[in-house]
Scaffold this motif. Structure first.
Motif, PDB file in Angstrom:
ATOM      1  N   GLY A   9      42.775  61.137  51.903  1.00  0.00           N
ATOM      2  CA  GLY A   9      42.716  60.008  52.824  1.00  0.00           C
ATOM      3  C   GLY A   9      41.791  58.924  52.314  1.00  0.00           C
ATOM      4  N   LYS A  10      40.719  59.320  51.631  1.00  0.00           N
ATOM      5  CA  LYS A  10      39.802  58.349  51.045  1.00  0.00           C
ATOM      6  C   LYS A  10      40.495  57.520  49.976  1.00  0.00           C
ATOM      7  N   SER A  11      41.370  58.156  49.198  1.00  0.00           N
ATOM      8  CA  SER A  11      42.111  57.425  48.164  1.00  0.00           C
ATOM      9  C   SER A  11      43.019  56.380  48.793  1.00  0.00           C
ATOM     10  N   TRP A  12      43.714  56.751  49.875  1.00  0.00           N
ATOM     11  CA  TRP A  12      44.584  55.798  50.560  1.00  0.00           C
ATOM     12  C   TRP A  12      43.768  54.633  51.122  1.00  0.00           C
ATOM     13  N   ALA A  13      42.596  54.930  51.675  1.00  0.00           N
ATOM     14  CA  ALA A  13      41.747  53.866  52.220  1.00  0.00           C
ATOM     15  C   ALA A  13      41.298  52.914  51.119  1.00  0.00           C
ATOM     16  N   MET A  14      40.957  53.459  49.951  1.00  0.00           N
ATOM     17  CA  MET A  14      40.480  52.610  48.857  1.00  0.00           C
ATOM     18  C   MET A  14      41.578  51.692  48.327  1.00  0.00           C
ATOM     19  N   VAL A  15      42.816  52.185  48.173  1.00  0.00           N
ATOM     20  CA  VAL A  15      43.869  51.305  47.671  1.00  0.00           C
ATOM     21  C   VAL A  15      44.221  50.242  48.703  1.00  0.00           C
ATOM     22  N   THR A  16      44.063  50.557  49.995  1.00  0.00           N
ATOM     23  CA  THR A  16      44.297  49.554  51.033  1.00  0.00           C
ATOM     24  C   THR A  16      43.247  48.448  50.963  1.00  0.00           C
ATOM     25  N   VAL A  17      41.991  48.838  50.807  1.00  0.00           N
ATOM     26  CA  VAL A  17      40.915  47.849  50.678  1.00  0.00           C
ATOM     27  C   VAL A  17      41.115  46.992  49.436  1.00  0.00           C
ATOM     28  N   LEU A  18      41.516  47.619  48.337  1.00  0.00           N
ATOM     29  CA  LEU A  18      41.749  46.869  47.105  1.00  0.00           C
ATOM     30  C   LEU A  18      42.894  45.878  47.263  1.00  0.00           C
ATOM     31  N   GLY A  19      43.973  46.297  47.914  1.00  0.00           N
ATOM     32  CA  GLY A  19      45.096  45.397  48.128  1.00  0.00           C
ATOM     33  C   GLY A  19      44.694  44.193  48.965  1.00  0.00           C
ATOM     34  N   PHE A  20      43.920  44.441  50.030  1.00  0.00           N
ATOM     35  CA  PHE A  20      43.437  43.352  50.889  1.00  0.00           C
ATOM     36  C   PHE A  20      42.522  42.409  50.115  1.00  0.00           C
ATOM     37  N   THR A  21      41.612  42.987  49.335  1.00  0.00           N
ATOM     38  CA  THR A  21      40.648  42.179  48.578  1.00  0.00           C
ATOM     39  C   THR A  21      41.333  41.312  47.546  1.00  0.00           C
ATOM     40  N   TRP A  22      42.199  41.924  46.748  1.00  0.00           N
ATOM     41  CA  TRP A  22      42.871  41.161  45.701  1.00  0.00           C
ATOM     42  C   TRP A  22      43.932  40.227  46.260  1.00  0.00           C
ATOM     43  N   GLY A  23      44.426  40.507  47.477  1.00  0.00           N
ATOM     44  CA  GLY A  23      45.399  39.610  48.095  1.00  0.00           C
ATOM     45  C   GLY A  23      44.821  38.234  48.371  1.00  0.00           C
ATOM     46  N   GLY A  24      43.515  38.178  48.647  1.00  0.00           N
ATOM     47  CA  GLY A  24      42.880  36.894  48.901  1.00  0.00           C
ATOM     48  C   GLY A  24      42.286  36.239  47.675  1.00  0.00           C
ATOM     49  N   THR A  25      42.309  36.943  46.559  1.00  0.00           N
ATOM     50  CA  THR A  25      41.654  36.420  45.351  1.00  0.00           C
ATOM     51  C   THR A  25      42.383  35.225  44.762  1.00  0.00           C
ATOM     52  N   PHE A  26      43.731  35.202  44.854  1.00  0.00           N
ATOM     53  CA  PHE A  26      44.474  34.076  44.298  1.00  0.00           C
ATOM     54  C   PHE A  26      44.064  32.767  44.967  1.00  0.00           C
ATOM     55  N   ASN A 238      36.081  46.583  41.186  1.00  0.00           N
ATOM     56  CA  ASN A 238      36.173  47.315  39.925  1.00  0.00           C
ATOM     57  C   ASN A 238      35.672  48.748  40.090  1.00  0.00           C
ATOM     58  N   PHE A 239      34.604  48.924  40.875  1.00  0.00           N
ATOM     59  CA  PHE A 239      34.110  50.272  41.135  1.00  0.00           C
ATOM     60  C   PHE A 239      35.158  51.101  41.889  1.00  0.00           C
ATOM     61  N   LEU A 240      35.780  50.499  42.907  1.00  0.00           N
ATOM     62  CA  LEU A 240      36.821  51.215  43.656  1.00  0.00           C
ATOM     63  C   LEU A 240      38.006  51.539  42.750  1.00  0.00           C
ATOM     64  N   ARG A 241      38.383  50.595  41.898  1.00  0.00           N
ATOM     65  CA  ARG A 241      39.515  50.816  41.000  1.00  0.00           C
ATOM     66  C   ARG A 241      39.237  51.972  40.053  1.00  0.00           C
ATOM     67  N   VAL A 242      38.049  52.003  39.473  1.00  0.00           N
ATOM     68  CA  VAL A 242      37.686  53.104  38.586  1.00  0.00           C
ATOM     69  C   VAL A 242      37.744  54.430  39.337  1.00  0.00           C
ATOM     70  N   THR A 243      37.218  54.450  40.552  1.00  0.00           N
ATOM     71  CA  THR A 243      37.190  55.680  41.345  1.00  0.00           C
ATOM     72  C   THR A 243      38.590  56.176  41.652  1.00  0.00           C
ATOM     73  N   VAL A 244      39.482  55.272  42.055  1.00  0.00           N
ATOM     74  CA  VAL A 244      40.855  55.664  42.392  1.00  0.00           C
ATOM     75  C   VAL A 244      41.579  56.201  41.164  1.00  0.00           C
ATOM     76  N   ILE A 245      41.479  55.489  40.050  1.00  0.00           N
ATOM     77  CA  ILE A 245      42.185  55.927  38.836  1.00  0.00           C
ATOM     78  C   ILE A 245      41.666  57.277  38.360  1.00  0.00           C
ATOM     79  N   ARG A 246      40.348  57.460  38.409  1.00  0.00           N
ATOM     80  CA  ARG A 246      39.754  58.698  37.911  1.00  0.00           C
ATOM     81  C   ARG A 246      40.068  59.899  38.810  1.00  0.00           C
ATOM     82  N   THR A 247      40.293  59.661  40.104  1.00  0.00           N
ATOM     83  CA  THR A 247      40.536  60.781  41.017  1.00  0.00           C
ATOM     84  C   THR A 247      42.007  60.947  41.380  1.00  0.00           C
TER      85      THR A 247
END
Length: 310
Positions: A9-26, A238-247
């Motif tokens: 569940g933590k992995s799903w939460a992290m990819v959701t946060v990443l999607g939201f964060t990067w969605g506003g970056t453009f 970047n920290f969240l991305r590393v964590t998701v990929i590694r786990t």
């Protein structure tokens, strides 16, 4: 040595946060480009993030590897630093000057399709099954429905073709770096995030000097935007991305890229008052269906774990 995937569940939460964060970056990047050149924008956000992460990492003891790495591991980390931040940040910042936001959104969604075949051959346990491939194709179709014809509209810019190549190149970089990162030995995620950003800074700052020369002094507004980009979508993400990929693995991480255009459209509706496209709900249904199909096993384990904990 690689780890087995641990999609929780933590992995799903992290990819959701990443999607939201990067969605506003453009949107934020477009604002920053009004006051600074693209390569120096990439250098500013990466440099700020690298210094911030370095301070945090040193405060926590500065540990990186559980065992001394070999020369090949350091070579892989240099490649990951280049492909995960330095090169794609420069390519996207430059490319966004010449392409539509719709095209940029589609190329970011294509990261998932890039990761699938790479992970199949280079990451143990990330097999390209028919169900997973169909699921990712359905999700990609949802992104295309959401963006519609805007993905293929022309900006009229003289360098539009080169801009499109730059965006596609950035997507390929993200896919390659995700697979390489998964193959690293046991490593502290904060330390890895820091070292990768330091490597990226060592690449992008000289590149900015060579290509664009010394930057003009940016305004206070531009500096604040760069600081935000360095803190949130670069250092923290970047920290969240590393964590998701590694786990959870690079294929699971690539689900983030389907969310980016969705969040981008929703933010435009809520924050900028843009009209809601009639295709929004169909697109979201396709994306959710694709994610569900491609990650059926992980979702089933997640719900089973939730029921067991009740």
């Amino acid at each position: 040595m690689t780890q087995t995937s641990d999609i929780s569940g933590k992995s799903w939460a992290m990819v959701t946060v990443l999607g939201f964060t990067w969605g506003g970056t453009f949107l934020v990047t477009e604002l920053a480009l009004q006051g600074i050149t693209p390569f120096w924008l990439a250098a500013g956000r990466i440099g700020f993030a690298a210094l911030l992460m370095l301070a945090i990492w040193r405060a926590l003891g500065g540990r990186l590897f559980a065992q001394a790495p070999n020369r090949g591991t350091w070579g892989a980390m240099i490649a990951i630093g280049a492909f995960s931040s330095a090169i794609p940040f420069m390519l996207l910042a430059w490319g966004q000057q010449h392409v539509t936001s719709g095209f940029a959104g589609v190329t970011m969604a294509s990261v998932a399709l890039t990761v699938l075949p790479l992970a199949h051959f280079f990451v143990p346990g990330e097999r390209l099954t028919l169900r997973r491939a169909i699921g990712f194709l359905i999700g990609f179709a949802g992104v295309c429905v959401l963006i519609g014809g805007r993905a293929f509209e022309s900006t009229g810019a003289g360098l539009e073709t080169a801009g499109r190549v730059a965006c596609v190149g950035a997507a390929l970089c993200y896919g390659i770096s995700s697979v390489l990162m998964r193959r690293l030995p046991q490593v502290d995620p904060i330390g890895l995030s820091t070292v990768l950003l330091l490597i990226a800074a060592a690449i992008v700052v000289p590149a900015a000097l060579i290509v664009e020369g010394w930057p003009p002094l940016p305004s206070a507004k531009t500096l604040l935007i760069i600081a935000f980009l360095g803190l949130v979508p670069t250092a923290a993400a970047n920290f969240l991305r590393v964590t998701v990929i590694r786990t959870a693995g690079p294929v699971f991480m690539s689900l983030t890229n389907y969310q980016v255009p969705v969040w981008s459209v929703l933010m435009g509706i809520v924050l900028l008052g843009e009209p809601a496209p009639p295709s929004l709900f169909l697109a979201m249904a396709l994306i959710l269906a694709g994610v569900g199909l491609s990650q059926y096993g992980a979702l089933r384990r997640l719900f089973a774990s939730a029921r067991a904990g009740q």
